[in-house]
Motif scaffolding. Structure first.
Motif, PDB file in Angstrom:
ATOM      1  N   LEU A 338       0.757  -1.241  -0.062  1.00 64.23           N
ATOM      2  CA  LEU A 338       0.009  -0.285  -0.357  1.00 64.23           C
ATOM      3  C   LEU A 338       0.261   1.434  -0.003  1.00 64.23           C
ATOM      4  O   LEU A 338       2.514   1.340   0.736  1.00 64.23           O
ATOM      5  N   LYS A 339       0.669   1.893  -0.535  1.00 61.34           N
ATOM      6  CA  LYS A 339       1.355   3.586  -0.783  1.00 61.34           C
ATOM      7  C   LYS A 339       0.568   4.489  -1.143  1.00 61.34           C
ATOM      8  O   LYS A 339      -0.574   4.674  -2.350  1.00 61.34           O
ATOM      9  N   VAL A 340       0.470   5.622  -0.178  1.00 59.24           N
ATOM     10  CA  VAL A 340      -0.262   6.769  -0.574  1.00 59.24           C
ATOM     11  C   VAL A 340      -0.175   8.093   0.054  1.00 59.24           C
ATOM     12  O   VAL A 340       1.499   8.138   0.286  1.00 59.24           O
ATOM     13  N   LYS A 341      -0.321   9.087  -0.962  1.00 63.06           N
ATOM     14  CA  LYS A 341       0.697   9.765  -1.750  1.00 63.06           C
ATOM     15  C   LYS A 341      -0.605  11.413  -1.787  1.00 63.06           C
ATOM     16  O   LYS A 341      -1.211  10.832  -2.009  1.00 63.06           O
ATOM     17  N   HIS A 342      -0.532  11.966  -0.480  1.00 59.56           N
ATOM     18  CA  HIS A 342      -1.240  13.399  -0.358  1.00 59.56           C
ATOM     19  C   HIS A 342      -0.239  14.603  -0.205  1.00 59.56           C
ATOM     20  O   HIS A 342       0.220  14.596   0.785  1.00 59.56           O
ATOM     21  N   PRO A 343      -1.204  15.636  -0.902  1.00 63.81           N
ATOM     22  CA  PRO A 343      -0.293  16.607  -0.824  1.00 63.81           C
ATOM     23  C   PRO A 343      -1.278  17.806   0.649  1.00 63.81           C
ATOM     24  O   PRO A 343      -2.344  17.555   0.179  1.00 63.81           O
ATOM     25  N   PHE A 344      -0.221  18.903   1.145  1.00 61.65           N
ATOM     26  CA  PHE A 344      -0.974  19.451   2.146  1.00 61.65           C
ATOM     27  C   PHE A 344      -0.243  20.976   1.571  1.00 61.65           C
ATOM     28  O   PHE A 344       1.119  21.250   1.032  1.00 61.65           O
ATOM     29  N   MET A 345      -1.212  21.644   1.669  1.00 60.84           N
ATOM     30  CA  MET A 345      -1.124  23.798   1.414  1.00 60.84           C
ATOM     31  C   MET A 345      -0.377  23.650   0.360  1.00 60.84           C
ATOM     32  O   MET A 345       0.845  24.869   0.311  1.00 60.84           O
ATOM     33  N   GLU A 346      -0.479  22.833  -0.916  1.00 60.31           N
ATOM     34  CA  GLU A 346       0.606  22.879  -1.854  1.00 60.31           C
ATOM     35  C   GLU A 346       2.485  22.767  -1.929  1.00 60.31           C
ATOM     36  O   GLU A 346       2.942  22.932  -2.394  1.00 60.31           O
ATOM     37  N   MET A 347       2.006  23.139  -0.400  1.00 61.34           N
ATOM     38  CA  MET A 347       4.271  23.031  -0.327  1.00 61.34           C
ATOM     39  C   MET A 347       4.135  21.293   0.467  1.00 61.34           C
ATOM     40  O   MET A 347       6.107  21.205  -0.054  1.00 61.34           O
ATOM     41  N   LEU A 348       3.992  21.199   0.953  1.00 60.64           N
ATOM     42  CA  LEU A 348       3.882  19.510   1.900  1.00 60.64           C
ATOM     43  C   LEU A 348       3.497  18.521   1.686  1.00 60.64           C
ATOM     44  O   LEU A 348       2.132  18.540   0.847  1.00 60.64           O
ATOM     45  N   THR A 349       4.683  17.573   0.933  1.00 52.84           N
ATOM     46  CA  THR A 349       3.743  16.530   0.481  1.00 52.84           C
ATOM     47  C   THR A 349       3.789  14.745   1.365  1.00 52.84           C
ATOM     48  O   THR A 349       5.180  15.228   1.139  1.00 52.84           O
ATOM     49  N   LEU A 350       2.563  14.375   2.014  1.00 48.36           N
ATOM     50  CA  LEU A 350       3.292  13.412   2.988  1.00 48.36           C
ATOM     51  C   LEU A 350       3.169  11.439   2.063  1.00 48.36           C
ATOM     52  O   LEU A 350       2.355  11.839   1.526  1.00 48.36           O
ATOM     53  N   THR A 351       3.717  10.921   2.549  1.00 45.58           N
ATOM     54  CA  THR A 351       3.881  10.343   1.620  1.00 45.58           C
ATOM     55  C   THR A 351       4.257   8.437   2.463  1.00 45.58           C
ATOM     56  O   THR A 351       5.157   8.656   3.717  1.00 45.58           O
ATOM     57  N   LEU A 352       3.189   7.467   2.062  1.00 48.81           N
ATOM     58  CA  LEU A 352       2.494   6.190   3.122  1.00 48.81           C
ATOM     59  C   LEU A 352       3.716   4.838   2.629  1.00 48.81           C
ATOM     60  O   LEU A 352       2.333   4.347   1.623  1.00 48.81           O
ATOM     61  N   LYS A 353       4.181   4.177   3.144  1.00 49.40           N
ATOM     62  CA  LYS A 353       3.875   2.877   2.520  1.00 49.40           C
ATOM     63  C   LYS A 353       4.210   2.467   3.415  1.00 49.40           C
ATOM     64  O   LYS A 353       4.308   1.644   4.942  1.00 49.40           O
ATOM     65  N   ALA A 354       3.954   0.520   2.760  1.00 52.66           N
ATOM     66  CA  ALA A 354       4.077  -0.934   3.656  1.00 52.66           C
ATOM     67  C   ALA A 354       3.866  -1.770   2.825  1.00 52.66           C
ATOM     68  O   ALA A 354       3.229  -1.483   1.698  1.00 52.66           O
ATOM     69  N   GLU A 355       4.416  -2.955   2.532  1.00 51.21           N
ATOM     70  CA  GLU A 355       5.285  -3.849   1.745  1.00 51.21           C
ATOM     71  C   GLU A 355       5.314  -5.111   2.502  1.00 51.21           C
ATOM     72  O   GLU A 355       6.301  -4.985   4.081  1.00 51.21           O
ATOM     73  N   ALA A 356       4.481  -6.344   2.271  1.00 48.76           N
ATOM     74  CA  ALA A 356       5.095  -7.541   2.688  1.00 48.76           C
ATOM     75  C   ALA A 356       5.287  -8.309   1.334  1.00 48.76           C
ATOM     76  O   ALA A 356       5.093  -8.448   0.939  1.00 48.76           O
ATOM     77  N   LYS A 357       7.040  -8.586   1.206  1.00 45.63           N
ATOM     78  CA  LYS A 357       6.695  -9.525  -0.352  1.00 45.63           C
ATOM     79  C   LYS A 357       7.893 -10.267   0.023  1.00 45.63           C
ATOM     80  O   LYS A 357       9.117 -10.247   0.480  1.00 45.63           O
ATOM     81  N   PRO A 358       7.858 -11.882  -0.196  1.00 50.24           N
ATOM     82  CA  PRO A 358       9.200 -13.159  -0.408  1.00 50.24           C
ATOM     83  C   PRO A 358       9.912 -12.955  -1.598  1.00 50.24           C
ATOM     84  O   PRO A 358       9.837 -11.682  -2.082  1.00 50.24           O
ATOM     85  N   ASN A 359      10.970 -12.871  -1.154  1.00 49.11           N
ATOM     86  CA  ASN A 359      12.559 -12.750  -2.643  1.00 49.11           C
ATOM     87  C   ASN A 359      13.951 -13.401  -2.001  1.00 49.11           C
ATOM     88  O   ASN A 359      13.832 -14.077  -1.007  1.00 49.11           O
ATOM     89  N   ILE A 360      14.365 -13.581  -3.241  1.00 48.94           N
ATOM     90  CA  ILE A 360      15.592 -14.867  -3.141  1.00 48.94           C
ATOM     91  C   ILE A 360      15.913 -13.859  -3.694  1.00 48.94           C
ATOM     92  O   ILE A 360      16.102 -13.224  -4.889  1.00 48.94           O
ATOM     93  N   LYS A 361      17.956 -13.405  -3.197  1.00 49.87           N
ATOM     94  CA  LYS A 361      19.069 -12.547  -3.587  1.00 49.87           C
ATOM     95  C   LYS A 361      19.900 -14.593  -4.071  1.00 49.87           C
ATOM     96  O   LYS A 361      20.185 -15.151  -4.125  1.00 49.87           O
ATOM     97  N   SER A 362      19.810 -13.449  -5.605  1.00 45.67           N
ATOM     98  CA  SER A 362      20.639 -14.514  -7.345  1.00 45.67           C
ATOM     99  C   SER A 362      21.738 -14.826  -6.311  1.00 45.67           C
ATOM    100  O   SER A 362      22.479 -13.677  -5.575  1.00 45.67           O
ATOM    101  N   ILE A 363      22.495 -15.456  -7.319  1.00 44.63           N
ATOM    102  CA  ILE A 363      24.334 -15.606  -6.455  1.00 44.63           C
ATOM    103  C   ILE A 363      24.485 -14.764  -7.395  1.00 44.63           C
ATOM    104  O   ILE A 363      25.645 -13.684  -7.151  1.00 44.63           O
ATOM    105  N   GLN A 364      24.222 -14.060  -8.143  1.00 45.08           N
ATOM    106  CA  GLN A 364      24.661 -12.742  -9.414  1.00 45.08           C
ATOM    107  C   GLN A 364      24.663 -11.377  -7.857  1.00 45.08           C
ATOM    108  O   GLN A 364      25.151 -10.060  -7.733  1.00 45.08           O
ATOM    109  N   GLN A 365      23.479 -10.976  -7.400  1.00 44.06           N
ATOM    110  CA  GLN A 365      23.277  -9.996  -6.743  1.00 44.06           C
ATOM    111  C   GLN A 365      24.588 -10.336  -4.849  1.00 44.06           C
ATOM    112  O   GLN A 365      24.686  -8.943  -5.290  1.00 44.06           O
TER     113      GLN A 365
END
Length: 573
Positions: A338-365
């Motif tokens: 989930l990602k929410v991005k909201h501007p305030f007063m044309e100067m301030l922008t607030l961004t909220l992020k939340a994530e869950a994800k599996p991953n495997i690093k390859s040999i190259q990485q």
């Protein structure tokens, strides 16, 4: 007698005149063949005056030498409504938010099709940076890039030469107005010498070579800029060879990865609303010269929702499910985002992020992160949960600030270690092996603040980012080789149209090794580069690296390069 005769004559003349006038009126009333002429319609174009007796209405006489002439002004402006007048009479339901002006980044040179920078530095260290693109037809183009650097070595007590080469080529064409297909080929061919293992002279000057290739195909079918299909397929091959490392460490490993995905996107019933359905799988085969090669799998399926609420709040939501399998375990994970991005007063922008994800690093990485890693390593999936809050403040058109906090919790994260195997020197110091990987549960709390500002528009600007973090192993100590504080900063100065100067300063704090009470010192890298454009196509540059001539280690056991000076040419087409 005479008077009587004169009176009779005047009376007769009056009777005759009256009779003539009456006859004329009767003739006209009975339907004359002549048209009736209004005296007002008679215009005599001359400059005299006349009077016609017997006419009740006299004609228009005389001529005006300067008559009124009606002409159209050739410079006249037609009546046009302003934008405000047009919108004023429209119903509110037909109004929509106007598009924001297009982002125009700082533009320092005209658009080009090719750029190349080639030079040589201290310790016989050539470098080449190249990218180019060429349009074949109105519907297709080819492009490519090359990143090359090498050195004959900077250490006296051991071999320290290296070569890093990465190249990519791309071809994209539009089959039709709705279909687009692209192909990409990448190659890598690199090597570096490994740190000497103390106490084992036969293992000095060990060298690791690694490289491979990858092929990628991408097909898009879009009815418009929103609705359509996307299909991707990828194949990657990577091989590592470690030589001059004795019977215990010499060996090789190789990896093959096959990846495929498909996504379908369409628009919703609301403004700036889209839905995406996606599915894909990545299969890997890792052979590290053991009896049983390690195979792994990551499969996923999910739905993505994007929408702009109230013409201001952007929402991106991803609901996916994953199935993973490796040589140790298989599991099913949920992968929300989930990602929410909201501007305030044309100067301030607030961004909220939340994530869950599996991953495997390859040999190259893994080997890209730590070039001193040995060839025999295990692979397993990790599950990462993170959340962050970030605020961006644009205080004027010339600068902005951003700050925020982030929390990350990872299960089975890959961690780099060096073990001594119980070997020590006469004085009791540990004799470490090459690096290897292990897996541990970790968590990290991080806070950061950054800023960028144009002191003189398009002449002088600065940027900086400072962060603090607490990388921890659950139930243990700090994550090895990760700092608690750091700083990245830069300054750019353009005094002339042909001359640009930039400098940078990066600080990395102290880091703890895998062994208790062992710590690597922090370091501050200061560098600068000046580019001068001699002609429209050719230029020259000078680059200085590690201006403070610091002696530092990124990975324990290997001292990095000291002060270096580079010089070369640039080409633009």
């Amino acid at each position: 007698m005479k008077r009587s005769f004169l009176s009779v004559f005047v009376l007769l003349l009056t009777i005759v005149a009256a009779t003539a006038v009456k006859a004329q009126d009767q003739q006209s009333g009975e339907g004359s063949l002549l048209p009736e002429i209004d005296p007002q319609d008679i215009e005599i174009r001359s400059q005299f005056k006349a009077r016609f007796p017997g006419l009740r209405r006299q004609p228009i006489l005389g001529f005006d030498p300067t008559p009124r002439v009606y002409q159209v002004d050739p410079n006249r402006m037609p009546f046009m409504e302003t934008a405000e007048q047009v919108v004023a009479d429209m119903p509110v339901s037909n109004l929509s938010r106007p598009e924001a002006p297009a982002y125009v980044p700082l533009h320092y040179s005209p658009d080009i099709n090719m750029f190349s920078r080639a030079g040589i530095g201290s310790f016989m260290s050539p470098e080449v940076d190249f990218w180019g693109v060429r349009r074949l037809t109105s519907k297709s183009y080819i492009g490519g890039d090359l990143d090359y650097s090498s050195s004959s070595g900077h250490l006296d007590n051991q071999e320290s030469s290296f070569r890093f080469l990465n190249a990519t080529g791309e071809y994209v064409t539009k089959i039709s107005s709705k279909n687009r297909i692209g192909f990409q080929l990448g190659v890598e061919n690199s090597f570096n010498n490994m740190p000497n293992l103390q106490g084992l002279g036969t293992l000095d000057n060990a060298r690791k070579k690694y490289g491979g290739f990858n092929l990628n195909a991408d097909f898009e079918h879009f009815n418009n800029t929103i609705s359509g299909w996307n299909v991707q397929a990828n194949m990657r091959y990577y091989k590592i060879e470690l030589s001059n490392a004795g019977n215990l460490y010499t060996g090789s490993s190789q990896e093959e990865i096959y990846n495929g995905s498909v996504a379908k996107r369409w628009s919703g019933s609301n403004v700036d609303e889209t839905f995406t359905v996606k599915a894909g799988a990545k299969v890997g085969r890792y052979d590290n010269n053991t009896i049983n090669p390690q195979d792994w799998l990551t499969a996923q399926a999910g739905v993505v929702y994007d929408r702009l609420f109230n013409y201001s709040t952007k929402v991106h939501a991803d609901a996916s499910i994953y199935y993973t399998q490796n040589g140790f375990t298989d599991a099913v994970y949920i992968g929300p985002s989930l990602k929410v991005k909201h501007p305030f007063m044309e100067m301030l922008t607030l961004t909220l992020k939340a994530e869950a994800k599996p991953n495997i690093k390859s040999i190259q990485q893994l080997h890209s992160e730590n070039r001193f890693l040995a060839v025999n390593n295990n692979l397993r999936h990790s599950y990462r949960i993170n959340g962050s809050v970030e605020a961006e403040l644009e205080y004027n058109e010339l600068g902005s600030m951003n700050f925020g906090v982030q929390y990350t919790n990872t299960s089975d994260r890959s961690v780099y270690i060096r073990q001594d195997g119980g070997r020590t020197t006469v004085s009791g110091e540990s004799l470490y092996d090459f690096y290897s990987t292990t897996y541990a549960d970790t968590y990290t709390m991080r806070a950061f603040v950054g800023a960028t500002h144009q002191i003189v528009p398009e002449k002088l600007w600065v940027d900086a980012k400072f962060y603090m973090q607490s990388p921890q192993i659950k139930g243990g100590d700090r994550i090895p080789y990760e700092e608690k504080i750091g700083l990245k900063s830069g300054i750019s100065f353009r005094p002339l149209e042909q001359l640009s100067i930039e400098g940078w300063g990066d600080y990395v704090g102290s880091r703890q090794t895998f062994q208790t009470n062992e710590e690597l010192s922090g370091y501050f890298l200061l560098g600068s580069r000046a580019d001068y454009q001699i002609t429209d196509r050719f230029g020259a540059y000078v680059k200085l690296v590690n201006l403070l001539n610091q002696e530092y280690e990124v990975w324990q056991g290997y001292t990095e390069r000291s002060f270096q000076a580079y010089g070369g040419i640039t080409v633009k087409l």
